[in-house]
Write an enzyme that holds these catalytic residues in place. Structure first.
Site, PDB file in Angstrom:
ATOM      1  N   GLU A 128      19.021  -9.829  -9.970  1.00  0.00           N
ATOM      2  CA  GLU A 128      17.658 -10.313 -10.215  1.00  0.00           C
ATOM      3  C   GLU A 128      17.684 -11.833 -10.047  1.00  0.00           C
ATOM      4  O   GLU A 128      18.319 -12.544 -10.817  1.00  0.00           O
ATOM      5  CB  GLU A 128      17.195  -9.956 -11.629  1.00  0.00           C
ATOM      6  CG  GLU A 128      15.728 -10.317 -11.862  1.00  0.00           C
ATOM      7  CD  GLU A 128      15.359 -10.503 -13.331  1.00  0.00           C
ATOM      8  OE1 GLU A 128      14.165 -10.396 -13.644  1.00  0.00           O
ATOM      9  OE2 GLU A 128      16.248 -10.770 -14.154  1.00  0.00           O
ATOM     10  N   ASP A 161      20.892  -8.778 -14.438  1.00  0.00           N
ATOM     11  CA  ASP A 161      19.781  -9.506 -15.035  1.00  0.00           C
ATOM     12  C   ASP A 161      19.931 -11.017 -14.808  1.00  0.00           C
ATOM     13  O   ASP A 161      21.008 -11.582 -15.050  1.00  0.00           O
ATOM     14  CB  ASP A 161      19.789  -9.204 -16.545  1.00  0.00           C
ATOM     15  CG  ASP A 161      18.518  -9.629 -17.255  1.00  0.00           C
ATOM     16  OD1 ASP A 161      17.458  -9.096 -16.909  1.00  0.00           O
ATOM     17  OD2 ASP A 161      18.587 -10.487 -18.161  1.00  0.00           O
ATOM     18  N   HIS A 211       9.776  -3.280 -14.941  1.00  0.00           N
ATOM     19  CA  HIS A 211       9.389  -3.283 -16.356  1.00  0.00           C
ATOM     20  C   HIS A 211       8.831  -4.626 -16.820  1.00  0.00           C
ATOM     21  O   HIS A 211       8.392  -4.738 -17.967  1.00  0.00           O
ATOM     22  CB  HIS A 211      10.601  -2.909 -17.212  1.00  0.00           C
ATOM     23  CG  HIS A 211      11.690  -3.947 -17.114  1.00  0.00           C
ATOM     24  ND1 HIS A 211      12.384  -4.167 -15.930  1.00  0.00           N
ATOM     25  CD2 HIS A 211      12.161  -4.833 -18.006  1.00  0.00           C
ATOM     26  CE1 HIS A 211      13.240  -5.153 -16.123  1.00  0.00           C
ATOM     27  NE2 HIS A 211      13.136  -5.585 -17.373  1.00  0.00           N
ATOM     28  N   ASP A 212       8.884  -5.650 -15.976  1.00  0.00           N
ATOM     29  CA  ASP A 212       8.340  -6.966 -16.328  1.00  0.00           C
ATOM     30  C   ASP A 212       7.008  -7.234 -15.626  1.00  0.00           C
ATOM     31  O   ASP A 212       6.384  -8.273 -15.875  1.00  0.00           O
ATOM     32  CB  ASP A 212       9.288  -8.091 -15.884  1.00  0.00           C
ATOM     33  CG  ASP A 212      10.608  -8.092 -16.623  1.00  0.00           C
ATOM     34  OD1 ASP A 212      10.644  -7.651 -17.784  1.00  0.00           O
ATOM     35  OD2 ASP A 212      11.605  -8.558 -16.033  1.00  0.00           O
ATOM     36  N   ASP A 253      22.216  -1.753 -16.242  1.00  0.00           N
ATOM     37  CA  ASP A 253      21.687  -3.113 -16.268  1.00  0.00           C
ATOM     38  C   ASP A 253      22.756  -4.009 -16.882  1.00  0.00           C
ATOM     39  O   ASP A 253      23.212  -3.760 -18.000  1.00  0.00           O
ATOM     40  CB  ASP A 253      20.413  -3.137 -17.133  1.00  0.00           C
ATOM     41  CG  ASP A 253      19.364  -4.090 -16.591  1.00  0.00           C
ATOM     42  OD1 ASP A 253      19.752  -5.227 -16.263  1.00  0.00           O
ATOM     43  OD2 ASP A 253      18.177  -3.705 -16.514  1.00  0.00           O
TER      44      ASP A 253
HETATM   45  O1  ISL Z   1       9.011 -11.185 -16.898  1.00  0.00           O
HETATM   46  C1  ISL Z   1       8.989 -12.340 -16.584  1.00  0.00           C
HETATM   47  C2  ISL Z   1       7.886 -12.840 -15.794  1.00  0.00           C
HETATM   48  O2  ISL Z   1       6.985 -11.825 -15.545  1.00  0.00           O
HETATM   49  C3  ISL Z   1      10.034 -13.274 -16.999  1.00  0.00           C
HETATM   50  O3  ISL Z   1       9.618 -13.998 -18.074  1.00  0.00           O
HETATM   51  C4  ISL Z   1      11.302 -12.487 -17.290  1.00  0.00           C
HETATM   52  O4  ISL Z   1      11.811 -12.747 -18.501  1.00  0.00           O
HETATM   53  C5  ISL Z   1      12.268 -12.772 -16.204  1.00  0.00           C
HETATM   54  O5  ISL Z   1      11.746 -12.019 -15.176  1.00  0.00           O
HETATM   55  C6  ISL Z   1      13.695 -12.334 -16.466  1.00  0.00           C
HETATM   56  O6  ISL Z   1      13.736 -10.965 -16.684  1.00  0.00           O
HETATM   57  C7  ISL Z   1      14.891 -10.334 -17.128  1.00  0.00           C
HETATM   58  O7  ISL Z   1      15.559 -11.008 -18.172  1.00  0.00           O
HETATM   59  C8  ISL Z   1      14.859 -11.113 -19.400  1.00  0.00           C
HETATM   60  C9  ISL Z   1      14.227  -9.800 -19.864  1.00  0.00           C
HETATM   61  O8  ISL Z   1      13.324 -10.063 -20.888  1.00  0.00           O
HETATM   62  C10 ISL Z   1      13.533  -9.088 -18.742  1.00  0.00           C
HETATM   63  O9  ISL Z   1      13.027  -7.853 -19.164  1.00  0.00           O
HETATM   64  C11 ISL Z   1      14.520  -8.958 -17.628  1.00  0.00           C
HETATM   65  O10 ISL Z   1      14.047  -8.192 -16.542  1.00  0.00           O
HETATM   66  C12 ISL Z   1      15.862 -11.575 -20.409  1.00  0.00           C
HETATM   67  O11 ISL Z   1      16.981 -10.731 -20.384  1.00  0.00           O
END
Ligand code: ISL
Ligand code: CA
Length: 557
Positions: free
Chosen positions: A254, A212, A328-329, A110
């Protein structure tokens, strides 16, 4: 004898190894704990490589394992070239890489470079003062005319995106938590440092990067621009030139802001940027316009199908799709899109089938392959995620009732995906011998990997079959996508066609039986490929599907 598939003249797209691969996402903290401290770790992952090899996946995407104070579970990195002690050591990472490679599995790391942790040395330096050489690694602004933040930019985790730094009298930008200061990509020294770090990992033999929030790196905060800044693609192309060119790796960005047009900028074959991006339209399509995911709209299969069809068509000639239900989100796929009660098993299988039979690279989030479900938390102190906890405070201040917040969090909080992987029916699902950092779901007694591996009719074996089919059938990798019955609220029906081969997928998203008239084009005979209830090799004019039944068959002419 059939033509060897690598010679199939119908394949127009230049072949890439990741076209027929399946990626498995590991969230290390919640995967497998080897030493009883309640936190998953690298030796834990190594101990599960046989399981992953059996599942048949080609690539592991590892959520961050780097040194971090864990304000956002590792998405706040304090040293890109070291491993968090709770996850292990660099030597253990090397061992993981080598042992995965022996099994034909690549490791994708990542890449979190929109921001660092405030514990990163660069930021500690930057905070020393306006003339520190690292000051410009981050984004500093003088206060607005009223003495407050420079503007109204909001953090994704709630509140202003600007944090005041009293010693220097300036604000720094953080699009996520205040402990995640944004890097200044306009600074060529930042870009150089990131490329050097990427090369350091690539030279160690990793299989690529998941990037990310990569659509945010071109931000222009003074113009309120966060995603899709004017130099975004210049930065990605420079990164490609400096690190990825001449390396045969998988990269996936992403990109919450991506559209079908901009997806071609990221993943078009002449663009020298990324292999593919994650688009989130099937996710946000169910979010409320005002309250976002904390108040979600009812499930609408017609809308969902139209999102998928649009993306399948848009990237049919150029570019490449990534296919996923969860990460994971996001909530657990079977809870979000299926039925995690009575029809958990057939609905988890049907979701897998409709996704894996599309064109693109499928991603499986840990536990999805055994049909894990959302976390049934009832109190806010069971949640651990920074986003959930921040939003809880802000929404309650804004007048939402605690019960309504928990209802929303039950549905959509990021912690739904972060409860420990359920390996056995033992305590904490066999994830740890100690106390897990977040409570395990209480249903490990019947939803666990050991039981799923033993049972040939399980969700696990269904995924295994889908992953294998992609490797043996070019039509699944490259076939043209065509959908039917677009307005049907309960049936997902599509075909994939390549040369003389066609795969037909018919799936019910209903808790009750559904009878349909099939379009003439799909009335056919063939070989049953994968199914939830029983193999079907003949399709006539009518068919009645049981709740969440799906079938797919291969026709050759
Ligand atoms: O998860 C979200 C919506 O469901 C968003 O708020 C999320 O933060 C966004 O998807 C970005 O995600 C990525 O960057 C973030 C991290 O917290 C997430 O886990 C990651 O996947 C910041 O690095
Ligand atoms: Ca551990």
């Amino acid at each position: 004898m059939s033509t060897p598939t690598h010679l199939n003249p119908a394949v127009a797209t230049k072949r890439q190894w990741w076209h027929s691969s399946t990626v498995y996402q590991i969230y290390p903290r919640s995967f497998a704990d080897s030493n009883g401290d309640g936190i998953g770790d690298i030796p834990g992952i190594i101990s599960k490589l046989d399981y992953l090899e059996n599942l048949g996946i080609d690539v592991i995407w590892l959520s961050p394992i780097y040194a971090s104070p864990m304000d956002d579970n590792g998405y706040d990195i304090s040293n890109y070239q070291d491993i968090a002690p709770e996850f292990g050591t660099l030597d253990e990472f090397r061992e993981l890489l080598a042992k995965a490679k022996e099994r034909g599995i690549g490791i994708v790391l990542d890449l979190v470079v929109n921001h660092t942790s405030d514990d990163h040395d660069w930021f500690k330096q930057a905070k020393c003062g306006r003339d520190n050489p690292f000051r410009d690694f981050y984004i500093w602004r003088d206060p607005g005319s009223d003495g407050g933040p420079p503007n109204d930019l909001q953090s994704y985790f709630g509140g202003s995106a600007w944090e005041f730094d009293p010693p220097s009298g300036q604000y720094y930008l953080h699009l996520f938590s205040r402990r995640q200061p944004d890097l200044n990509w306009e600074n060529p020294r930042v870009r150089r440092a990131i490329c050097d770090m990427m090369n350091w990992w690539l030279d160690r033999g990793i299989a690529g990067f998941r990037m990310d929030v990569i659509d945010l790196i071109g931000k222009q905060p003074d113009r309120m621009i966060t995603a899709d800044g004017p130099h975004l693609h210049d930065y990605i192309q420079e990164m490609h030139r400096e690190t990825l060119a001449r390396r045969d790796v998988l990269t996936v960005g992403e990109t919450w802001s991506v559209t079908p047009d901009s997806a071609l900028l990221y993943s078009g074959r002449e663009r020298q940027e990324l292999s593919m991006v994650f688009q989130f339209e099937h996710v946000t399509q169910r979010w409320d316009e005002v309250f976002g995911k904390w108040r979600s709209k009812p499930f609408d299969l017609v809308a969902l199908k139209s999102v998928f069809s649009k993306w399948q068509q848009a990237l049919s000639e150029d570019g490449w799709n990534s296919l996923f239900w969860g990460n994971h989100d996001l909530p657990r796929a079977v809870s979000r899109y299926g039925n995690d009660g009575e029809f958990r098993v057939p609905s988890a299988k049907t979701l897998a089938t409709v996704l894996h039979m599309m064109r693109g690279t499928p991603y499986v989030y840990q536990g999805e392959e055994i049909g894990m479900t959302n976390a049934p938390f009832t109190a806010i102190d069971q949640y651990k995620d920074i986003e959930t906890l921040n939003m809880h405070r802000l929404h309650l201040e804004a007048g939402l009732s605690p019960e309504d917040f928990i209802t929303g969090a039950n549905m959509n909080s990021r912690d739904n995906a972060r409860t420990p992987m359920q390996w056995t029916d033992g305590s904490h699902g066999g994830f740890t011998t100690g106390t897990p950092w977040i409570e395990a779901n209480g249903n490990a007694g019947h939803i666990n990997a050991a039981a799923a591996v033993r049972d040939e009719t399980s969700v696990f074996h269904h995924y295994r079959k889908l992953i294998t089919l992609r490797k043996t059938h070019d039509v699944i990798v490259y076939g043209r996508f065509q959908s039917y019955l677009d307005q049907h609220p309960e049936i997902f029906l599509y075909t994939r066609t390549l040369g003389g081969e066609r795969v037909t997928v018919i799936a019910s998203f209903s808790d009750t039986p559904v009878a349909i008239d099939l379009p003439a084009e799909v009335q056919t005979e063939g070989e049953a490929l994968v199914w939830t209830h029983e193999p079907v090799s003949q399709l006539g004019k009518e068919i009645t599907l049981r709740p969440w039944e799906s079938i797919s068959l291969l026709t050759r002419n």
